[in-house]
Scaffold this motif. Structure first.
Motif, PDB file in Angstrom:
ATOM      1  N   ILE A   7       0.862  -1.187   0.000  1.00 33.81           N
ATOM      2  CA  ILE A   7       0.000   0.000   0.000  1.00 33.81           C
ATOM      3  C   ILE A   7       0.895   1.233   0.000  1.00 33.81           C
ATOM      4  CG2 ILE A   7      -1.628   1.344   1.380  1.00 33.81           C
ATOM      5  CD1 ILE A   7      -3.071  -0.961   0.406  1.00 33.81           C
ATOM      6  N   SER A  14     -14.525   4.021   2.740  1.00 33.99           N
ATOM      7  CA  SER A  14     -15.973   4.044   2.545  1.00 33.99           C
ATOM      8  C   SER A  14     -16.704   4.415   3.839  1.00 33.99           C
ATOM      9  CB  SER A  14     -16.462   2.689   2.035  1.00 33.99           C
ATOM     10  OG  SER A  14     -16.204   1.694   3.001  1.00 33.99           O
ATOM     11  N   LEU A  15     -15.953   4.504   4.928  1.00 34.02           N
ATOM     12  CA  LEU A  15     -16.599   4.905   6.185  1.00 34.02           C
ATOM     13  C   LEU A  15     -17.215   6.308   6.057  1.00 34.02           C
ATOM     14  CD1 LEU A  15     -14.039   3.601   8.828  1.00 34.02           C
ATOM     15  CD2 LEU A  15     -16.290   2.670   8.291  1.00 34.02           C
ATOM     16  N   TYR A 498     -23.865 -10.274  15.060  1.00 34.87           N
ATOM     17  CA  TYR A 498     -22.542  -9.704  14.790  1.00 34.87           C
ATOM     18  C   TYR A 498     -21.956 -10.307  13.524  1.00 34.87           C
ATOM     19  CZ  TYR A 498     -17.598  -8.573  15.743  1.00 34.87           C
ATOM     20  OH  TYR A 498     -16.315  -8.134  15.663  1.00 34.87           O
ATOM     21  N   GLY A 499     -22.208 -11.593  13.318  1.00 36.60           N
ATOM     22  CA  GLY A 499     -21.633 -12.265  12.155  1.00 36.60           C
ATOM     23  C   GLY A 499     -22.406 -12.046  10.868  1.00 36.60           C
ATOM     24  N   PRO A 502     -24.284  -7.752   6.781  1.00 37.37           N
ATOM     25  CA  PRO A 502     -23.451  -7.513   5.606  1.00 37.37           C
ATOM     26  C   PRO A 502     -22.730  -6.167   5.683  1.00 37.37           C
ATOM     27  CG  PRO A 502     -25.732  -8.024   4.989  1.00 37.37           C
ATOM     28  CD  PRO A 502     -25.720  -7.755   6.453  1.00 37.37           C
ATOM     29  N   ASP A 503     -23.108  -5.334   6.636  1.00 35.94           N
ATOM     30  CA  ASP A 503     -22.563  -3.981   6.698  1.00 35.94           C
ATOM     31  C   ASP A 503     -21.698  -3.735   7.925  1.00 35.94           C
ATOM     32  OD1 ASP A 503     -23.857  -2.652   4.318  1.00 35.94           O
ATOM     33  OD2 ASP A 503     -25.555  -3.653   5.269  1.00 35.94           O
ATOM     34  N   ASN A 504     -21.322  -4.778   8.633  1.00 33.69           N
ATOM     35  CA  ASN A 504     -20.521  -4.650   9.869  1.00 33.69           C
ATOM     36  C   ASN A 504     -21.139  -3.625  10.811  1.00 33.69           C
ATOM     37  OD1 ASN A 504     -18.770  -6.164   8.344  1.00 33.69           O
ATOM     38  ND2 ASN A 504     -17.386  -4.459   7.931  1.00 33.69           N
ATOM     39  N   LYS A 508     -19.879  -5.517  18.840  1.00 37.14           N
ATOM     40  CA  LYS A 508     -19.834  -6.520  19.910  1.00 37.14           C
ATOM     41  C   LYS A 508     -19.204  -5.876  21.122  1.00 37.14           C
ATOM     42  CE  LYS A 508     -17.910 -11.108  20.857  1.00 37.14           C
ATOM     43  NZ  LYS A 508     -17.560 -12.398  20.284  1.00 37.14           N
ATOM     44  N   TYR A 521     -24.392   2.934   9.839  1.00 33.50           N
ATOM     45  CA  TYR A 521     -24.197   2.090   8.660  1.00 33.50           C
ATOM     46  C   TYR A 521     -25.280   1.051   8.456  1.00 33.50           C
ATOM     47  CZ  TYR A 521     -19.685   4.356   8.778  1.00 33.50           C
ATOM     48  OH  TYR A 521     -18.708   5.312   8.784  1.00 33.50           O
TER      49      TYR A 521
ATOM     50  N   GLN B  28     -15.676 -14.868  12.291  1.00 35.28           N
ATOM     51  CA  GLN B  28     -16.614 -13.754  12.343  1.00 35.28           C
ATOM     52  C   GLN B  28     -17.056 -13.416  13.758  1.00 35.28           C
ATOM     53  OE1 GLN B  28     -17.566 -11.643   9.876  1.00 35.28           O
ATOM     54  NE2 GLN B  28     -15.970 -12.678   8.717  1.00 35.28           N
ATOM     55  N   SER B  30     -15.107 -13.121  16.206  1.00 35.84           N
ATOM     56  CA  SER B  30     -13.990 -12.491  16.903  1.00 35.84           C
ATOM     57  C   SER B  30     -14.006 -10.968  16.766  1.00 35.84           C
ATOM     58  CB  SER B  30     -12.677 -13.042  16.330  1.00 35.84           C
ATOM     59  OG  SER B  30     -11.612 -12.219  16.717  1.00 35.84           O
ATOM     60  N   LEU B  31     -13.637 -10.309  17.843  1.00 35.95           N
ATOM     61  CA  LEU B  31     -13.488  -8.859  17.781  1.00 35.95           C
ATOM     62  C   LEU B  31     -12.318  -8.464  16.882  1.00 35.95           C
ATOM     63  CD1 LEU B  31     -14.064  -7.909  21.530  1.00 35.95           C
ATOM     64  CD2 LEU B  31     -15.394  -7.071  19.598  1.00 35.95           C
ATOM     65  N   ARG B  33     -11.557  -9.818  13.964  1.00 36.20           N
ATOM     66  CA  ARG B  33     -11.704 -10.141  12.535  1.00 36.20           C
ATOM     67  C   ARG B  33     -11.295  -8.920  11.715  1.00 36.20           C
ATOM     68  NH1 ARG B  33     -18.351  -9.963  12.385  1.00 36.20           N
ATOM     69  NH2 ARG B  33     -18.521  -7.821  11.641  1.00 36.20           N
ATOM     70  N   ASN B  35     -12.485  -7.546   9.066  1.00 37.53           N
ATOM     71  CA  ASN B  35     -13.495  -6.742   8.368  1.00 37.53           C
ATOM     72  C   ASN B  35     -12.960  -6.293   7.018  1.00 37.53           C
ATOM     73  OD1 ASN B  35     -15.728  -6.781  10.000  1.00 37.53           O
ATOM     74  ND2 ASN B  35     -15.114  -4.974  11.188  1.00 37.53           N
ATOM     75  N   ILE B  37     -14.090  -6.099   4.147  1.00 36.89           N
ATOM     76  CA  ILE B  37     -14.925  -5.096   3.474  1.00 36.89           C
ATOM     77  C   ILE B  37     -15.549  -4.243   4.572  1.00 36.89           C
ATOM     78  CG2 ILE B  37     -16.795  -4.671   1.859  1.00 36.89           C
ATOM     79  CD1 ILE B  37     -16.593  -7.466   0.922  1.00 36.89           C
ATOM     80  N   ASN B  38     -15.146  -3.021   4.642  1.00 41.03           N
ATOM     81  CA  ASN B  38     -15.582  -2.155   5.745  1.00 41.03           C
ATOM     82  C   ASN B  38     -17.000  -1.622   5.527  1.00 41.03           C
ATOM     83  OD1 ASN B  38     -15.241  -0.908   8.153  1.00 41.03           O
ATOM     84  ND2 ASN B  38     -13.378   0.196   7.574  1.00 41.03           N
ATOM     85  N   SER B  39     -17.559  -1.069   6.594  1.00 34.61           N
ATOM     86  CA  SER B  39     -18.875  -0.441   6.510  1.00 34.61           C
ATOM     87  C   SER B  39     -18.844   0.710   5.507  1.00 34.61           C
ATOM     88  CB  SER B  39     -19.276   0.133   7.866  1.00 34.61           C
ATOM     89  OG  SER B  39     -19.260  -0.860   8.851  1.00 34.61           O
ATOM     90  N   LEU B  51     -21.616 -10.189   2.218  1.00 36.07           N
ATOM     91  CA  LEU B  51     -21.453 -11.068   3.376  1.00 36.07           C
ATOM     92  C   LEU B  51     -20.471 -12.201   3.069  1.00 36.07           C
ATOM     93  CD1 LEU B  51     -22.701 -11.224   6.170  1.00 36.07           C
ATOM     94  CD2 LEU B  51     -24.532 -12.626   5.211  1.00 36.07           C
ATOM     95  N   ARG B  54     -16.864 -11.005   2.788  1.00 37.73           N
ATOM     96  CA  ARG B  54     -16.235 -10.710   4.077  1.00 37.73           C
ATOM     97  C   ARG B  54     -15.911 -12.011   4.817  1.00 37.73           C
ATOM     98  NH1 ARG B  54     -20.019  -8.156   7.697  1.00 37.73           N
ATOM     99  NH2 ARG B  54     -20.035 -10.076   8.917  1.00 37.73           N
ATOM    100  N   TYR B  55     -16.869 -12.958   4.801  1.00 36.45           N
ATOM    101  CA  TYR B  55     -16.627 -14.258   5.452  1.00 36.45           C
ATOM    102  C   TYR B  55     -15.343 -14.896   4.913  1.00 36.45           C
ATOM    103  CZ  TYR B  55     -21.440 -14.605   7.399  1.00 36.45           C
ATOM    104  OH  TYR B  55     -22.595 -14.436   8.098  1.00 36.45           O
ATOM    105  N   SER B  88     -13.763   0.197   0.376  1.00 36.16           N
ATOM    106  CA  SER B  88     -14.129  -0.531   1.598  1.00 36.16           C
ATOM    107  C   SER B  88     -13.084  -1.572   1.946  1.00 36.16           C
ATOM    108  CB  SER B  88     -15.468  -1.245   1.392  1.00 36.16           C
ATOM    109  OG  SER B  88     -16.467  -0.319   1.066  1.00 36.16           O
ATOM    110  N   LEU B  91      -7.386  -4.467   2.641  1.00 39.05           N
ATOM    111  CA  LEU B  91      -6.220  -5.266   2.273  1.00 39.05           C
ATOM    112  C   LEU B  91      -5.812  -4.806   0.878  1.00 39.05           C
ATOM    113  CD1 LEU B  91      -7.109  -8.905   1.137  1.00 39.05           C
ATOM    114  CD2 LEU B  91      -8.709  -7.012   1.070  1.00 39.05           C
TER     115      LEU B  91
END
Lengths: 544, 333
Positions: A7, A14-15, A498-499, A502-504, A508, A521, B28, B30-31, B33, B35, B37-39, B51, B54-55, B88, B91
């Motif tokens: 990077i 996108s936040l 939490y899992g 699709p949008d996090n 948690k 979000y 998923q 786990s705190l 993880r 993520n 693809i972010n929000s 979904l 991200r999984y 989003s 990585l």
């Protein structure tokens, strides 16, 4: 430059795009009322204490349980556990064995010597409790925890009331009863045995409030023409005399008249005392019998016989003192038994009447403002207060179903209202959550498992002694049983929401802290609601 | 792969569980993880692809300690995650063309080899259009050369990004904008079909698997297994699309679950061309329950409807059940 591998540029994240603005419905975490909790006459938070038992934290589970009911070991033996008949798991495989886990917790507490937390600061108020049965001792416990001074007057020689003098030892061993009674004494409740209250009004001057919980110790009689020397006993007396030195003399052929649980108790007791034949005479059919079917089943297994559709017309016909004249009955269209005019004779050494019980209400003589109806005291169902200010009543004395759990519930409810009354306020019960119905669960997520059956003592051993009939759970299967709980309507932190977002957009919060929605979000898709196993999330419309 | 379950409330069907040991919980849960693809991405409400991606990518990130580069085909996943100037992705992520994700993955893997970076791993990903149609040649080449790339196909059964056109992964009888529900044989024609996992298996590459967004533990296990191997690997993930399928956005996971439980989408694992494991059906149901939730099949159930087409789809599901032995032996097929 502290950037991940490969990077080189800072991308815009996108936040910056707050997709929460798309939403028309939002998910909200809720707690719903599990059916077991809604059903429990003692108001136990069953799902709440099972939650702790599930992680093997039995002491916390026990402490959660005794917030509502101080007698888990007794309950685990004598409660009719209507909670299990409404358990949502029953629609999947079999209900959770709530009663057996409760008993396990109660027994653990006795084994490990767990004690109640010390009472709240002394309120300086004195409360009289009449009757050291389930209702009276439950009230004493709750009042004591709230900081009031409690004195219990008990007419009998021992604590326990109907639990001691009405429930046979094979269902409730006396060391268990003693242990749970003593724990309340240890909390600071003063109990005066062999102290019958003759006139309650005379005692009221010494106390700020009183809770009456006199049990139904008087057996009802039926008019049966009988010759002199015939042996007719009543069921309560027979069961009570089992607690004394002299066991009742019932003979080899015992006939019990009635169809309730007491009739079953007496017949099974008679078998244990050596009766070769214990015959229950009941005027209707098994389907109509008020006794619980599992007790009927256990009695039949032990060799108790039942003459269905029969009434006793006379004792001592044709000069034979032991002969009972039985009339056959038939059910009419409405299901009521009608005489047929057909008679037969049944030989019996003794006849035990189990036709219901009454309460001795003589202590209420001279109390102004009371209303007595159908042999019980009328109370305000919201507060358990009788017509006289400061006088509360519960258990067998008031209009309600008569069983130990209901009595314990009365004690708790009355204690809360007595406490409020003593403080010059009114107790307002917290609003009830909406019911957690089966339809709200996503049962896919629960694995199938059979209910652990409590081992039953061998039949032969059971009829020959007063040893306990129902065995208990071991720690292994108690844990297994607790973990079958579906946690209806209450988050158990399975991480599904939490899992599956699709949008996090679910945050948690860590163990015991549950979750939170990130409405910046959340797009309101509703997957979390659909995939929540226990129905603890709902969608509500956004205000536009 | 599956540790024995000593837990009966929910077993390991749920994402995590306070009563499971941490290693039995999913990535998923786990705190920590990643993520991947972010929000803030612009996927539709209830997007199965967001979904599924991200999984899969989070699981791959954990398996390789975050040392991962992704090549991405054109498609929904690319468009909704990276509208200029936002991204989003958390990585290193490279988009080139619609049809060349596998080839770009190959190139990245070759470059890493030249640089001697054995610690950094490569995935390539795309939708069913970019995989089964447009990128098929590049993908087959990547398989044939056994390049060290895990290719992830998120199959939502049509070109959703451009407005729902039929792909070679579109199921029979489904309505799309190019297969309208009119005429004697409405919807996508009953052709030969193109089962890419089986085609991948025919290349006898080290690892081929299918998964759905409805069984997270299974999906993560497969990604982890794939990342433990080298060479060409292929994972085909069924990701329901509320928009293109005409389904409720809340039903995304339910539809994926029904696809498996009906036998319509067989979930399996294969190594070197041989099937090594299949996910058994837990509660078998008729295909109608799956089809009725989707408006793209609505013409099968109207009046007069097409019961013969429903029966044909049921026959396809039954064939899968038979062919891949999706039922336990105790149950009759």
């Amino acid at each position: 430059m502290d950037k991940p591998f490969a990077i080189t540029l800072d991308p815009g994240s996108s936040l910056a795009n707050k997709t929460g603005s798309w939403r028309t419905m939002r998910p909200v975490y809720v707690d719903r009322l599990p059916p077991c909790n809604a059903q429990c006459p003692a108001g136990e938070d069953i799902q709440g204490w099972l939650y702790h038992a599930e992680s093997g934290d039995y002491e916390t589970a026990w402490r959660q349980l005794v917030r509502d009911n101080p007698f888990p070991a007794i309950m685990g033996r004598v409660c009719y556990h209507t909670c299990e008949s409404v358990c949502n798991r029953g629609k999947l495989d079999e209900p959770v064995g709530i009663n057996s886990v409760e008993r396990f917790l109660g027994d653990e507490a006795i084994t490990r010597g767990w004690r109640f937390e010390p009472p709240a600061a002394d309120s300086g108020k004195r409360v009289l409790v009449v009757g050291a049965g389930p209702s009276g001792m439950s009230a004493a416990y709750h009042l004591r925890r709230l900081g009031h001074r409690v004195t219990v007057y008990e007419a009998g020689p021992l604590m326990g009331g109907m639990m001691r003098f009405g429930i046979p030892q094979y269902r409730l061993p006396r060391d268990v009863l003693d242990a749970e009674m003593q724990r309340i004494v240890d909390l600071g409740a003063e109990v005066r045995l062999n102290s019958k209250v003759k006139r309650i009004e005379e005692m009221m001057a010494e106390f700020d409030a009183a809770f009456l919980a006199v049990g139904a110790h008087i057996g009802k009689r039926a008019f049966i023409p009988a010759k002199d020397g015939s042996r007719i006993l009543d069921a309560v007396s027979v069961l009570r005399s089992m607690e004394g030195e002299e066991k009742p003399m019932l003979g080899r052929r015992v006939v019990v008249y009635g169809g309730g649980n007491t009739a079953i108790d007496v017949a099974r007791t008679a078998r244990r005392l050596g009766a070769t034949e214990a015959i229950i005479v009941y005027r209707r059919t098994r389907e109509k019998m008020p006794a619980h079917d599992f007790e009927v089943e256990e009695a039949l297994q032990e060799g108790v016989m039942v003459k269905w559709l029969s009434t006793i017309k006379q004792q001592g016909a044709d000069g034979d003192a032991g002969a009972l004249t039985i009339e056959k009955m038939e059910l009419d269209e409405k299901g009521f038994p009608q005489p047929t005019g057909e008679f037969e004779t049944l030989e019996a050494d003794s006849l035990v009447l189990a036709l219901g019980q009454d309460v001795d209400l003589s202590l209420l003589d001279g109390v102004p403002g009371l209303e007595l109806k159908d042999g019980v005291v009328q109370v305000d169902p919201a507060t358990m207060m009788a017509g006289r200010a400061g006088l509360f009543a519960g258990g067998d004395m008031v209009p309600a179903e008569r069983n130990v759990t209901v009595a314990v519930g009365h004690g708790k409810k009355a204690a809360r209202h007595i406490d409020a009354w003593l403080r010059g306020t009114r107790y307002a019960p917290p609003p009830k959550h909406e019911l957690a119905s089966f339809e709200r669960l996503n049962t896919w997520y629960y694995s199938d498992a059979p209910k652990t059956m409590r081992p039953q003592l061998d039949l032969a051993r059971r009829t020959g002694s007063f040893d306990e009939v129902q065995g208990g759970l071991t720690e292994d299967n108690a844990l297994f049983e607790a973990r079958r709980c579906l946690s209806c309507g209450n988050c158990f932190e399975c991480d599904n929401c939490y899992g599956v977002c699709p949008d996090n957009a679910v945050i948690k919060l860590g163990p015991g802290q549950r979750f939170q929605f990130n409405y910046d979000y959340c797009k309101g898709c509703g997957i979390c609601v659909a995939e929540c196993p226990c129905g603890a999330i709902e969608m509500v419309a956004e205000e536009v | 792969m599956n540790a024995s379950i000593k837990f009966y409330q929910t077993g390991t069907f749920t994402v995590g569980n306070r009563l499971l040991s941490p290693e039995q919980r999913s990535v998923q849960a786990s705190l920590e993880r990643s993520n991947a693809i972010n929000s803030g991405h612009r996927a539709c409400q209830g997007c199965g692809e967001a979904l599924g991606a991200r999984y899969a990518v989070d699981a791959a990130m954990r398996a390789v300690n975050g040392q991962l580069i992704a090549a991405n085909a054109t498609g929904c996943l690319e468009v909704f995650s990276t509208p200029y100037p936002e991204t989003s992705w958390q990585l290193p992520w490279i988009h080139s063309l619609f049809g060349n994700a596998a080839a770009v993955g190959t190139g990245i893997a070759a470059a890493l080899k030249v640089k001697g970076r054995q610690d950094v791993r490569v995935i390539a990903q795309g939708g069913d259009g970019g995989t089964t149609d447009i990128g098929f040649g590049c993908l087959s080449g990547m398989f044939e050369r056994n390049d060290d790339v895990l290719y992830l196909c998120y199959d939502n059964e049509a070109y959703m990004n451009t407005g729902v056109q039929r792909s070679s992964a579109t199921p029979h009888a489904a309505r799309t904008n190019t297969t309208m529900p009119v005429g004697p044989e409405p919807g996508a024609p009953f052709g030969q079909g193109k089962k890419l996992p089986l085609i991948a298996m025919a290349h006898e590459i080290p690892y081929v698997a299918t998964a759905t967004v409805a069984d997270l533990h299974d999906l993560e296990n497969k990604v982890e297994r794939a990342m433990s191997m080298h060479g060409a690997r292929y994972l085909h993930v069924l990701v329901p699309c509320p928009l293109g399928w005409g389904a409720d956005s809340a039903d995304t996971i339910k539809l994926a679950r029904l696809a498996r439980e009906t036998g319509i989408f067989p979930v399996l694992e294969a190594e070197r061309g041989e099937v090594t494991a299949v996910s058994k059906i837990r509660r078998r149901i008729p295909v109608e329950e799956y089809l009725r939730l989707q408006k793209r099949f609505a013409h099968l159930f109207g009046k007069p409807g097409h019961p013969e087409m429903v029966a044909a789809i049921q026959a396809e599901a039954d064939r899968n059940i038979c062919r891949f032995k999706l039922l336990d032996k105790t149950e009759a097929v």
